[in-house]
Design a protein around this motif. Structure first.
Motif, short mmCIF file in Angstrom:
data_model
loop_
_atom_site.label_atom_id
_atom_site.label_comp_id
_atom_site.label_asym_id
_atom_site.label_seq_id
_atom_site.Cartn_x
_atom_site.Cartn_y
_atom_site.Cartn_z
N TYR A 1 4.39 -5.33 -8.44
CA TYR A 1 6.15 -4.94 -8.81
C TYR A 1 6.68 -5.22 -7.28
O TYR A 1 6.23 -4.75 -6.17
CB TYR A 1 6.22 -4.10 -9.26
N ASP A 2 7.73 -5.64 -7.00
CA ASP A 2 8.63 -5.53 -5.98
C ASP A 2 10.17 -4.71 -6.60
O ASP A 2 9.92 -4.93 -7.52
CB ASP A 2 8.84 -7.38 -5.45
N VAL A 3 10.43 -5.10 -5.87
CA VAL A 3 11.58 -3.60 -6.03
C VAL A 3 13.34 -4.47 -5.32
O VAL A 3 12.63 -4.53 -4.58
CB VAL A 3 11.67 -2.22 -5.03
N LEU B 1 13.41 2.36 -1.45
CA LEU B 1 11.84 3.42 -1.20
C LEU B 1 11.68 3.90 -2.25
O LEU B 1 10.64 4.21 -2.86
CB LEU B 1 12.33 4.41 0.62
N GLY B 2 12.23 4.97 -2.65
CA GLY B 2 11.79 6.23 -3.91
C GLY B 2 11.42 5.28 -5.20
O GLY B 2 10.81 5.59 -5.33
N GLU C 1 21.45 2.28 0.03
CA GLU C 1 20.15 1.89 -1.01
C GLU C 1 19.02 2.20 0.33
O GLU C 1 17.61 1.40 -0.87
CB GLU C 1 20.53 0.56 -0.52
N THR C 2 18.65 3.21 0.43
CA THR C 2 18.17 2.45 1.99
C THR C 2 16.95 3.84 0.90
O THR C 2 15.49 3.45 0.36
CB THR C 2 17.67 2.85 3.38
N ILE D 1 1.04 -1.37 -0.17
CA ILE D 1 -0.14 -0.16 0.33
C ILE D 1 1.34 1.11 -0.16
O ILE D 1 0.46 2.42 0.18
CB ILE D 1 -0.52 0.26 1.13
N LEU D 2 2.35 1.12 0.29
CA LEU D 2 3.20 2.29 -0.07
C LEU D 2 3.16 3.44 -1.75
O LEU D 2 2.78 2.74 -2.55
CB LEU D 2 4.20 2.37 -0.34
#
Length: 144
Positions: free
Chosen positions: A82-84, A71-72, A66-67, A5-6
């Motif tokens: 999709y996954d990142v 998130l971006g 990397e964090t 839900i981000l």
């Protein structure tokens, strides 16, 4: 919080609570700004993110980069589909930090359908560059 839900409307308070009990929270990383193609954050130097001699550990800078870049990218894709995943990170440490806070600004420099490339600069409160980092994220279909 479910990462599915981000989105760009997710409040910073929720994002910071979401990462509280992870590596991100343990290093003291906090998000301060999110918008399309930009994520900002900071951490305060502590025994949890420095070398035994009290100087900032370079790995903390890489984790910060990397964090923020991760998130971006998550905020730019449909997280239900999709996954990142971070696939490559390269950093140059140009300075040190012995006390205070480090501030990071992640800016997207390539937004493709399958990859995102980010540049992340980490500075002191006086805007002195500590590290500059390039992060590549892969965007993949989610396998539920």
């Amino acid at each position: 919080m479910n990462q599915n839900i981000l989105n760009l409307d997710t409040p910073l308070e929720f994002l910071n609570q979401w990462v509280k009990n992870s590596l991100i929270g343990n290093l003291g990383i906090e998000f301060t700004k999110t918008e399309i193609g930009l994520v900002e954050g900071f951490f305060t130097l502590s025994e949890k993110n420095c070398r035994p001699d009290g100087i900032l550990h370079g790995g903390t800078n890489l984790a910060m980069a990397e964090t923020l870049a991760g998130l971006g990218s998550m905020l730019l894709v449909d997280n239900k589909k999709y996954d990142v995943f971070g696939t490559q990170i390269s950093g140059n440490h140009t300075g040190t930090l012995k006390e205070g806070k480090a501030f990071a600004k992640a800016k997207i420099i390539h937004q493709g359908n399958k990859t995102h490339v980010w540049n992340v600069d980490i500075t002191t409160a006086e805007n002195r560059l500590i590290s500059t980092v390039r992060v590549t994220n892969m965007i993949v279909l989610r396998n539920d």
